[in-house]
Design a protein around this motif. Structure first.
Motif, PDB file in Angstrom:
ATOM      1  N   THR A  87       0.811  -1.226   0.000  1.00  0.00           N
ATOM      2  CA  THR A  87       0.000   0.000   0.000  1.00  0.00           C
ATOM      3  C   THR A  87       0.839   1.269   0.000  1.00  0.00           C
ATOM      4  O   THR A  87       0.290   2.362  -0.145  1.00  0.00           O
ATOM      5  N   ASN A  88       2.158   1.128   0.205  1.00  0.00           N
ATOM      6  CA  ASN A  88       3.065   2.282   0.280  1.00  0.00           C
ATOM      7  C   ASN A  88       2.725   3.194   1.458  1.00  0.00           C
ATOM      8  O   ASN A  88       3.035   4.388   1.449  1.00  0.00           O
ATOM      9  N   LEU A  89       2.086   2.627   2.473  1.00  0.00           N
ATOM     10  CA  LEU A  89       1.816   3.358   3.706  1.00  0.00           C
ATOM     11  C   LEU A  89       2.901   3.047   4.734  1.00  0.00           C
ATOM     12  O   LEU A  89       3.516   1.980   4.696  1.00  0.00           O
ATOM     13  N   PRO A  90       3.152   3.969   5.660  1.00  0.00           N
ATOM     14  CA  PRO A  90       4.062   3.639   6.770  1.00  0.00           C
ATOM     15  C   PRO A  90       3.562   2.398   7.507  1.00  0.00           C
ATOM     16  O   PRO A  90       2.353   2.173   7.631  1.00  0.00           O
ATOM     17  N   ASN A  91       4.507   1.568   7.992  1.00  0.00           N
ATOM     18  CA  ASN A  91       4.127   0.318   8.644  1.00  0.00           C
ATOM     19  C   ASN A  91       4.315   0.400  10.157  1.00  0.00           C
ATOM     20  O   ASN A  91       4.545   1.471  10.726  1.00  0.00           O
ATOM     21  N   ARG A  92       4.212  -0.746  10.802  1.00  0.00           N
ATOM     22  CA  ARG A  92       4.304  -0.807  12.263  1.00  0.00           C
ATOM     23  C   ARG A  92       5.665  -0.312  12.764  1.00  0.00           C
ATOM     24  O   ARG A  92       5.754   0.293  13.833  1.00  0.00           O
ATOM     25  N   HIS A  93       6.739  -0.589  12.007  1.00  0.00           N
ATOM     26  CA  HIS A  93       8.069  -0.127  12.421  1.00  0.00           C
ATOM     27  C   HIS A  93       8.156   1.396  12.385  1.00  0.00           C
ATOM     28  O   HIS A  93       8.804   2.012  13.232  1.00  0.00           O
ATOM     29  N   ASP A  94       7.504   2.008  11.417  1.00  0.00           N
ATOM     30  CA  ASP A  94       7.512   3.468  11.358  1.00  0.00           C
ATOM     31  C   ASP A  94       6.699   4.053  12.506  1.00  0.00           C
ATOM     32  O   ASP A  94       7.010   5.147  12.999  1.00  0.00           O
TER      33      ASP A  94
ATOM     34  N   THR B 233      -6.130  14.647   6.930  1.00  0.00           N
ATOM     35  CA  THR B 233      -5.568  15.966   6.646  1.00  0.00           C
ATOM     36  C   THR B 233      -4.069  15.934   6.886  1.00  0.00           C
ATOM     37  O   THR B 233      -3.499  14.897   7.229  1.00  0.00           O
ATOM     38  N   ASP B 234      -3.431  17.088   6.738  1.00  0.00           N
ATOM     39  CA  ASP B 234      -1.976  17.148   6.880  1.00  0.00           C
ATOM     40  C   ASP B 234      -1.521  16.805   8.295  1.00  0.00           C
ATOM     41  O   ASP B 234      -0.392  16.373   8.500  1.00  0.00           O
ATOM     42  N   GLY B 235      -2.382  16.996   9.284  1.00  0.00           N
ATOM     43  CA  GLY B 235      -1.986  16.731  10.658  1.00  0.00           C
ATOM     44  C   GLY B 235      -2.205  15.298  11.104  1.00  0.00           C
ATOM     45  O   GLY B 235      -2.023  14.984  12.279  1.00  0.00           O
ATOM     46  N   GLU B 236      -2.590  14.415  10.197  1.00  0.00           N
ATOM     47  CA  GLU B 236      -2.895  13.026  10.547  1.00  0.00           C
ATOM     48  C   GLU B 236      -2.030  12.074   9.738  1.00  0.00           C
ATOM     49  O   GLU B 236      -1.647  12.369   8.609  1.00  0.00           O
ATOM     50  N   MET B 237      -1.725  10.929  10.333  1.00  0.00           N
ATOM     51  CA  MET B 237      -0.866   9.936   9.693  1.00  0.00           C
ATOM     52  C   MET B 237      -1.617   8.613   9.596  1.00  0.00           C
ATOM     53  O   MET B 237      -2.413   8.259  10.473  1.00  0.00           O
ATOM     54  N   ILE B 238      -1.341   7.853   8.510  1.00  0.00           N
ATOM     55  CA  ILE B 238      -1.953   6.543   8.301  1.00  0.00           C
ATOM     56  C   ILE B 238      -0.865   5.484   8.321  1.00  0.00           C
ATOM     57  O   ILE B 238       0.196   5.655   7.693  1.00  0.00           O
ATOM     58  N   PHE B 239      -1.108   4.382   9.022  1.00  0.00           N
ATOM     59  CA  PHE B 239      -0.188   3.255   9.065  1.00  0.00           C
ATOM     60  C   PHE B 239      -0.961   1.984   8.703  1.00  0.00           C
ATOM     61  O   PHE B 239      -2.142   1.843   9.041  1.00  0.00           O
ATOM     62  N   ARG B 240      -0.275   1.082   8.010  1.00  0.00           N
ATOM     63  CA  ARG B 240      -0.825  -0.261   7.831  1.00  0.00           C
ATOM     64  C   ARG B 240      -0.112  -1.172   8.811  1.00  0.00           C
ATOM     65  O   ARG B 240       1.098  -1.389   8.719  1.00  0.00           O
ATOM     66  N   LEU B 241      -0.884  -1.720   9.756  1.00  0.00           N
ATOM     67  CA  LEU B 241      -0.290  -2.547  10.814  1.00  0.00           C
ATOM     68  C   LEU B 241      -0.084  -3.983  10.355  1.00  0.00           C
ATOM     69  O   LEU B 241       0.691  -4.717  10.960  1.00  0.00           O
ATOM     70  N   GLY B 242      -0.766  -4.391   9.296  1.00  0.00           N
ATOM     71  CA  GLY B 242      -0.643  -5.768   8.813  1.00  0.00           C
ATOM     72  C   GLY B 242      -2.004  -6.320   8.455  1.00  0.00           C
ATOM     73  O   GLY B 242      -3.014  -5.938   9.048  1.00  0.00           O
TER      74      GLY B 242
END
Length: 670
Positions: free
Chosen positions: A251-258, A311-320
């Protein structure tokens, strides 16, 4: 014959030492944090940078001293001298490059690296070719060796302390300068220890009047190599390894390590903000039925829709798997609720993947800092608990964590932990509820029901602990034990109380998934010696919808053992009437929800239809949940005569069941 130092070349040698130290410090963290082949690559790179850096500094320092005599260098010895420093650095890094190293390891690593530096220095001195001989002042020679050992120990200690530091910090620069001073101190102390003897006179003999071209070339190449490795490591780490380590490839999203790195940068604290834990509903079914390729494309589209909501102040992660996390900076509950609504609405829209039009929803759990914690673990746990509550409440919704959820989660964890020892300690018991034939006014069968008397929590509801047992897989050994106990008890009743009746045991979907059904039933019958037709297995419609062909095959296999099968809760599940005639069942059980509302004409119509279906398929029919005489009259008028419920008896222990049957027999006799 007296020489002199060129101050600019001396400063150059010091700069090379600092540069090599700083580069090695950068690579040290990568050695510690990596593993496998990558770790070996960083070990080699760090060792070469450190070894070549010290070697370059040494020969630049040699060139800094000018004398009125010609000095040449043996090429082979000069090259071999660098190998000693590189090899010693590799061994030292190998010994100490781990997350936790003892002082003994530092001492051993420092000794090896220091010996390598001393060997490199004096091997380089021996490569000098000039008129005369070199002798050494022993105290200064020992001092130079001591400085080399101390500098090596300090270097390894600093490598360890600064292994998680960013690429540039003031402390890392200061440490590199200190290490540069120590390395230069060892070198120039060693040079001061050397004495040159020619024509009977003793002179300080360090350096050459005209440096050799190959030495200048070697030092230049080594310096550029250090810079190339350092810059290459930074580039590779930032643009390649960081992408691989901290971003999900699908997904090219930050993952659990990030996410972990995000909290490390904040000293593992989120003092204001929120976690929105997102889990897709029914994703496993789509993945299993349409294939992983379609599932992967669905996850990619879900990720794209999540990006549209933040929005710009929020981050999305894919945990698995199908789990995502949104980290919001806002403390406003109303804003978080609006964000959750937007996420739900976006995700539930149709997905067009290849030739498929797919619909999927999600469940969202929200935890809020600092009320539900400030560290990553606490916030994740609270959000996960809230998400699970959203699924229990019907999915496609969000829930905000509260203390009631926490208590339920803690209780669930306690049950899960204690369930593993409950069987050993005899906390599980089996109760029996009779099925009464109103036509012949006698016992028609029994249903065996498991109960748990917890030593601290008291009686635990079956709906509560069965769900936990299914999640953990404990339902499999529990069902195996129950089958054996029920068959033994039935055999005992037949031999001692002249009670010959069929007893039914409920089966979980986990038993069918384990493919152990036949083995467990066959084992229970063999151990007890009970004929198979005295045992009945109850399945629900939800089991029948999982994999109809596999369920049918497993049920047919136990037909060879003469075991009966009943379909429980009929009318409330999801099975298709088109496959009902294919299921190898003997009995339909009318769910108690229809019995409790049997005064309604609509429910009476459903009851009549279920009874008609059973008769047309030559199946027996049993009504469960019977509590009143009016319900009995309605059922009898429509042709159902076998009933089960509190009107006749609540579930009883084996001893109470024996006494109850004796009372019934006495009443019939009278």
């Amino acid at each position: 014959m007296q020489g002199h130092y060129n101050i600019w070349i001396v400063l150059l040698s010091f700069a090379i030492a600092v540069m090599a130290s700083y580069s090695a410090l950068n690579l040290a963290g990568k050695i510690t944090r990596s593993s496998g082949r990558t770790r070996t690559i960083w070990l080699i790179a760090g060792s070469v940078v450190m070894g070549m850096g010290v070697w370059s500094m040494h020969f630049v320092g040699m060139l800094a001293y000018h004398m009125d005599t010609t000095v040449t260098y043996d090429t082979t010895t000069t090259i071999l001298s660098s190998l000693g420093s590189i090899l010693a650095s590799f061994i030292a890094f190998r010994i100490t490059a781990r997350s936790q190293s003892s002082p003994l390891r530092y001492a051993l690593g420092g000794l090896i690296m220091g010996c390598g530096i001393v060997a490199m220095h004096y091997a380089g001195m021996s490569a000098m070719r000039m008129p005369g001989e070199i002798t050494y002042d022993v105290p200064l020679w020992l001092l130079s060796a001591f400085i080399a050992l101390a500098a090596s120990y300090a270097a390894l200690y600093l490598f360890h302390k600064l292994r998680y530091s960013p690429d540039f910090t003031l402390w890392k620069l200061i440490s590199a300068i200190v290490m540069g001073i120590a390395i230069c101190g060892m070198h120039y102390t060693g040079m001061a220890a050397a004495k040159f003897t020619s024509s009977g006179e003793i002179h300080h003999a360090m350096g050459s009047g005209e440096p050799q071209f190959f030495l200048l070339f070697g030092v230049t190449v080594s310096t550029f190599f250090i810079l190339a490795v350092s810059w290459g490591a930074v580039f590779f780490d930032r643009h390649v390894l960081e992408k691989m380590a901290y971003y999900d490839q699908l997904t090219n999203l930050p993952n659990r390590h990030d996410l972990q790195r995000f909290f490390n940068e904040k000293n593992d604290r989120l003092t204001q903000g929120a976690f929105l834990f997102i889990d897709l509903d029914r994703f496993k079914m789509i993945n299993d039925t349409l294939g992983h390729d379609v599932g992967d494309m669905l996850l990619q589209q879900v990720a794209d829709r999540l990006r549209l909501c933040v929005t710009d102040g929020e981050m999305i992660f894919r945990l698995g798997g199908d789990e995502f996390l949104v980290v919001a900076r806002t403390p406003e509950i109303t804003v978080l609720e609006q964000l959750a609504h937007n996420l739900l609405n976006q995700i539930k829209q149709a997905y067009f993947i290849e030739a498929h039009e797919l619909y999927v929803t999600c469940s969202i759990g929200i935890s809020h800092a600092p009320f539900h914690g400030v560290d990553r673990s606490s916030l994740l746990k609270a959000a996960d608990t809230a998400m699970y509550a959203a699924k229990v409440d019907g999915k496609n919704r969000f829930r905000i964590f509260d203390e009631e959820m926490s208590r339920n989660q803690i209780r669930k964890l306690v049950l899960e932990k204690d369930m593993r020892k409950a069987m050993v300690h005899g906390e599980f018991t089996i109760m029996y509820q009779p099925k009464w034939d109103t036509g012949s006014d006698q016992l028609s069968g029994m249903e065996a029901l498991m109960r748990w008397q917890h030593p601290e929590l008291g009686s635990v509801s079956p709906s509560e602990f069965i769900a936990v047992a299914e999640e953990t897989g404990m339902i499999i050994p529990m069902t195996r034990w129950m089958l054996q106990e029920v068959c033994k008890q039935n055999k005992y009743w037949q031999e001692n109380d002249n009670i010959h009746t069929c007893i039914s045991v409920n089966m979980s979907i986990r038993i069918f998934e384990s493919q152990l059904l036949f083995e467990m039933v066959d084992e229970a019958l063999r151990i007890s010696g009970l004929p198979g037709h005295y045992l009945e297995l109850e399945i629900t419609e939800s089991i029948a919808k999982s994999d109809v062909n596999d369920i049918i095959e497993q049920l047919r296999s136990i037909r060879d053992l003469a075991v009966k099968v009943s379909l429980d809760d009929f009318g409330t599940g999801y099975s298709s009437l088109g496959t009902l005639d294919e299921l190898p069942v003997d009995t339909l059980k009318i769910d108690q929800i229809f019995i409790h509302k049997s005064a309604q004409l609509s429910k009476q119509a459903i009851i009549s239809n279920i009874i008609a279906i059973a008769k047309n398929l030559n199946l027996e029919v049993v009504a469960e949940g019977v509590e009143t005489q009016d319900q009995i009259d309605i059922l009898q008028s429509r042709g159902c005569h076998v009933m089960q419920g509190f009107y006749y008896s609540k579930p009883m222990s084996a001893q109470d069941m024996t006494a109850w049957l004796e009372q019934k027999q006495q009443a019939v006799t009278v």
